[in-house]
Design a protein around this motif. Structure first.
Motif, mmCIF file in Angstrom:
data_model
loop_
_atom_site.group_PDB
_atom_site.id
_atom_site.type_symbol
_atom_site.label_atom_id
_atom_site.label_comp_id
_atom_site.label_asym_id
_atom_site.label_seq_id
_atom_site.Cartn_x
_atom_site.Cartn_y
_atom_site.Cartn_z
ATOM 1 N N THR A 94 -3.994 5.107 0.613
ATOM 2 C CA THR A 94 -2.827 4.270 0.918
ATOM 3 C C THR A 94 -3.093 2.818 0.514
ATOM 4 O O THR A 94 -2.246 2.164 -0.097
ATOM 5 C CB THR A 94 -2.483 4.341 2.417
ATOM 6 N N GLU A 95 -4.282 2.296 0.863
ATOM 7 C CA GLU A 95 -4.634 0.927 0.489
ATOM 8 C C GLU A 95 -4.720 0.779 -1.025
ATOM 9 O O GLU A 95 -4.296 -0.234 -1.583
ATOM 10 C CB GLU A 95 -5.970 0.533 1.119
ATOM 11 N N ARG A 142 -3.076 2.334 -3.334
ATOM 12 C CA ARG A 142 -1.741 2.285 -3.945
ATOM 13 C C ARG A 142 -1.115 0.898 -3.845
ATOM 14 O O ARG A 142 -0.249 0.539 -4.630
ATOM 15 C CB ARG A 142 -0.833 3.326 -3.305
ATOM 16 N N ARG A 143 -1.553 0.104 -2.875
ATOM 17 C CA ARG A 143 -0.995 -1.247 -2.679
ATOM 18 C C ARG A 143 -1.617 -2.287 -3.599
ATOM 19 O O ARG A 143 -1.153 -3.416 -3.643
ATOM 20 C CB ARG A 143 -1.205 -1.680 -1.234
ATOM 21 N N THR A 144 -2.701 -1.936 -4.293
ATOM 22 C CA THR A 144 -3.385 -2.912 -5.132
ATOM 23 C C THR A 144 -2.773 -2.946 -6.526
ATOM 24 O O THR A 144 -2.069 -2.026 -6.937
ATOM 25 C CB THR A 144 -4.888 -2.589 -5.270
#
Length: 75
Positions: free
Chosen positions: A49-50, A52-54
């Protein structure tokens, strides 16, 4: 970790600044207190999840994989 199926890379460099300071101070504390305990410093990857945010292309680990990795390190 590799025997447990975790994709790992061995490094003798704890990183810079905060990571290096944590490793150095951990060893220093053990020396001052005459403690002979193993010290492991592990950089854990982002969760999926983290990741995908980068803005970067990183795979990320599932929460289950991160959990099993920490269990192996602690054991």
């Amino acid at each position: 970790l590799r025997n447990a199926g975790v994709d790992t890379e061995l490094s003798y460099h704890a990183g810079t600044y905060l990571c290096n300071a944590i490793m150095f101070l951990s060893h220093a504390w053990c020396d001052v207190h005459s403690q002979r305990i193993p010290i492991v410093f592990a950089h854990l990857p982002l969760t999926q999840t983290e990741a995908r945010r980068t803005e970067h292309t990183v795979a990320g680990f599932s929460p289950a994989t991160l959990g099993s990795t920490v269990r192996v390190l602690v054991e």
